[in-house]
Design a protein around this motif. Sequence first.
Motif, PDB file in Angstrom:
ATOM      1  N   GLN A 185       0.835  -1.203   0.000  1.00 12.00           N
ATOM      2  CA  GLN A 185       0.000   0.000   0.000  1.00 12.00           C
ATOM      3  C   GLN A 185       0.867   1.248   0.000  1.00 12.00           C
ATOM      4  O   GLN A 185       0.583   2.220  -0.715  1.00 12.00           O
ATOM      5  CB  GLN A 185      -0.948   0.005   1.202  1.00 12.00           C
ATOM      6  N   SER A 186       1.944   1.240   0.778  1.00  9.35           N
ATOM      7  CA  SER A 186       2.837   2.387   0.831  1.00  9.35           C
ATOM      8  C   SER A 186       3.472   2.639  -0.538  1.00  9.35           C
ATOM      9  O   SER A 186       3.555   3.791  -0.996  1.00  9.35           O
ATOM     10  CB  SER A 186       3.922   2.138   1.880  1.00  9.35           C
ATOM     11  N   ARG A 187       3.918   1.584  -1.202  1.00 12.23           N
ATOM     12  CA  ARG A 187       4.483   1.708  -2.546  1.00 12.23           C
ATOM     13  C   ARG A 187       3.449   2.278  -3.516  1.00 12.23           C
ATOM     14  O   ARG A 187       3.750   3.174  -4.302  1.00 12.23           O
ATOM     15  CB  ARG A 187       4.952   0.338  -3.041  1.00 12.23           C
ATOM     16  N   PHE A 188       2.240   1.738  -3.452  1.00  7.80           N
ATOM     17  CA  PHE A 188       1.171   2.221  -4.324  1.00  7.80           C
ATOM     18  C   PHE A 188       0.900   3.694  -4.064  1.00  7.80           C
ATOM     19  O   PHE A 188       0.756   4.485  -4.997  1.00  7.80           O
ATOM     20  CB  PHE A 188      -0.101   1.390  -4.115  1.00  7.80           C
ATOM     21  N   ASP A 189       0.835   4.084  -2.804  1.00 11.51           N
ATOM     22  CA  ASP A 189       0.578   5.478  -2.455  1.00 11.51           C
ATOM     23  C   ASP A 189       1.665   6.393  -3.010  1.00 11.51           C
ATOM     24  O   ASP A 189       1.380   7.464  -3.556  1.00 11.51           O
ATOM     25  CB  ASP A 189       0.465   5.662  -0.940  1.00 11.51           C
ATOM     26  N   ARG A 190       2.940   5.982  -2.877  1.00 17.07           N
ATOM     27  CA  ARG A 190       4.045   6.789  -3.412  1.00 17.07           C
ATOM     28  C   ARG A 190       3.951   6.917  -4.931  1.00 17.07           C
ATOM     29  O   ARG A 190       4.156   7.990  -5.486  1.00 17.07           O
ATOM     30  CB  ARG A 190       5.397   6.181  -3.027  1.00 17.07           C
ATOM     31  N   LEU A 191       3.642   5.816  -5.604  1.00 15.52           N
ATOM     32  CA  LEU A 191       3.570   5.832  -7.067  1.00 15.52           C
ATOM     33  C   LEU A 191       2.370   6.622  -7.585  1.00 15.52           C
ATOM     34  O   LEU A 191       2.411   7.155  -8.695  1.00 15.52           O
ATOM     35  CB  LEU A 191       3.515   4.405  -7.607  1.00 15.52           C
ATOM     36  N   SER A 192       1.314   6.705  -6.786  1.00 15.30           N
ATOM     37  CA  SER A 192       0.111   7.387  -7.256  1.00 15.30           C
ATOM     38  C   SER A 192       0.155   8.896  -7.028  1.00 15.30           C
ATOM     39  O   SER A 192      -0.709   9.613  -7.515  1.00 15.30           O
ATOM     40  CB  SER A 192      -1.125   6.790  -6.583  1.00 15.30           C
ATOM     41  N   ARG A 193       1.158   9.380  -6.289  1.00 20.65           N
ATOM     42  CA  ARG A 193       1.273  10.830  -6.072  1.00 20.65           C
ATOM     43  C   ARG A 193       1.743  11.527  -7.336  1.00 20.65           C
ATOM     44  O   ARG A 193       2.572  11.014  -8.074  1.00 20.65           O
ATOM     45  CB  ARG A 193       2.290  11.124  -4.960  1.00 20.65           C
ATOM     46  N   ARG A 194       1.238  12.732  -7.512  1.00 24.02           N
ATOM     47  CA  ARG A 194       1.720  13.553  -8.614  1.00 24.02           C
ATOM     48  C   ARG A 194       3.096  14.099  -8.232  1.00 24.02           C
ATOM     49  O   ARG A 194       3.347  14.340  -7.049  1.00 24.02           O
ATOM     50  CB  ARG A 194       0.763  14.703  -8.872  1.00 24.02           C
ATOM     51  N   PRO A 195       3.965  14.318  -9.200  1.00 22.20           N
ATOM     52  CA  PRO A 195       5.310  14.817  -8.873  1.00 22.20           C
ATOM     53  C   PRO A 195       5.311  16.085  -8.031  1.00 22.20           C
ATOM     54  O   PRO A 195       6.125  16.221  -7.127  1.00 22.20           O
ATOM     55  CB  PRO A 195       5.933  15.077 -10.259  1.00 22.20           C
ATOM     56  N   ASP A 196       4.377  17.024  -8.263  1.00 23.45           N
ATOM     57  CA  ASP A 196       4.348  18.256  -7.474  1.00 23.45           C
ATOM     58  C   ASP A 196       3.932  18.044  -6.027  1.00 23.45           C
ATOM     59  O   ASP A 196       4.160  18.879  -5.181  1.00 23.45           O
ATOM     60  CB  ASP A 196       3.474  19.320  -8.143  1.00 23.45           C
ATOM     61  N   GLU A 197       3.344  16.889  -5.697  1.00 25.63           N
ATOM     62  CA  GLU A 197       2.967  16.581  -4.319  1.00 25.63           C
ATOM     63  C   GLU A 197       4.163  16.201  -3.471  1.00 25.63           C
ATOM     64  O   GLU A 197       4.118  16.254  -2.256  1.00 25.63           O
ATOM     65  CB  GLU A 197       1.943  15.447  -4.285  1.00 25.63           C
ATOM     66  N   ASP A 198       5.253  15.792  -4.113  1.00 22.75           N
ATOM     67  CA  ASP A 198       6.466  15.398  -3.385  1.00 22.75           C
ATOM     68  C   ASP A 198       7.390  16.576  -3.123  1.00 22.75           C
ATOM     69  O   ASP A 198       8.441  16.419  -2.548  1.00 22.75           O
ATOM     70  CB  ASP A 198       7.234  14.322  -4.166  1.00 22.75           C
ATOM     71  N   GLY A 199       7.003  17.764  -3.585  1.00 26.00           N
ATOM     72  CA  GLY A 199       7.840  18.933  -3.364  1.00 26.00           C
ATOM     73  C   GLY A 199       8.937  19.066  -4.403  1.00 26.00           C
ATOM     74  O   GLY A 199       9.893  19.797  -4.203  1.00 26.00           O
ATOM     75  N   ASP A 200       8.838  18.346  -5.512  1.00 29.35           N
ATOM     76  CA  ASP A 200       9.853  18.446  -6.575  1.00 29.35           C
ATOM     77  C   ASP A 200       9.647  19.672  -7.427  1.00 29.35           C
ATOM     78  O   ASP A 200       8.628  20.171  -7.661  1.00 29.35           O
ATOM     79  CB  ASP A 200       9.799  17.206  -7.498  1.00 29.35           C
TER      80      ASP A 200
END
Length: 92
Positions: free
Chosen positions: A77-92
Amino acid sequence: MTGDGTYVATVDRIEEGLAVCLLEDDDEVVCERHVEEEELPDDCGEGAVLELTLRDGRIEELEFDPERTRRRRERTQSRFDRLSRRPDEDGD
């Protein structure tokens, strides 16, 4: 051919009353075995992690590992959650 011993197995899927279990050795899938669904331990379904013992090429014992199942599901689930985030949500 997989030798005698105890393996970690994951119930990959259940089709037409047969559970397809993927056997692992050192975190790598080494083979698959089919198990009648009614032979699975209680509370097992797709994604369940089992300890599976082979003797003389036959399944001798199946034991459900609820803690390992829970940890794997959380990691997935954690992997899925990370992969489903948009790039701008990670602060990139």
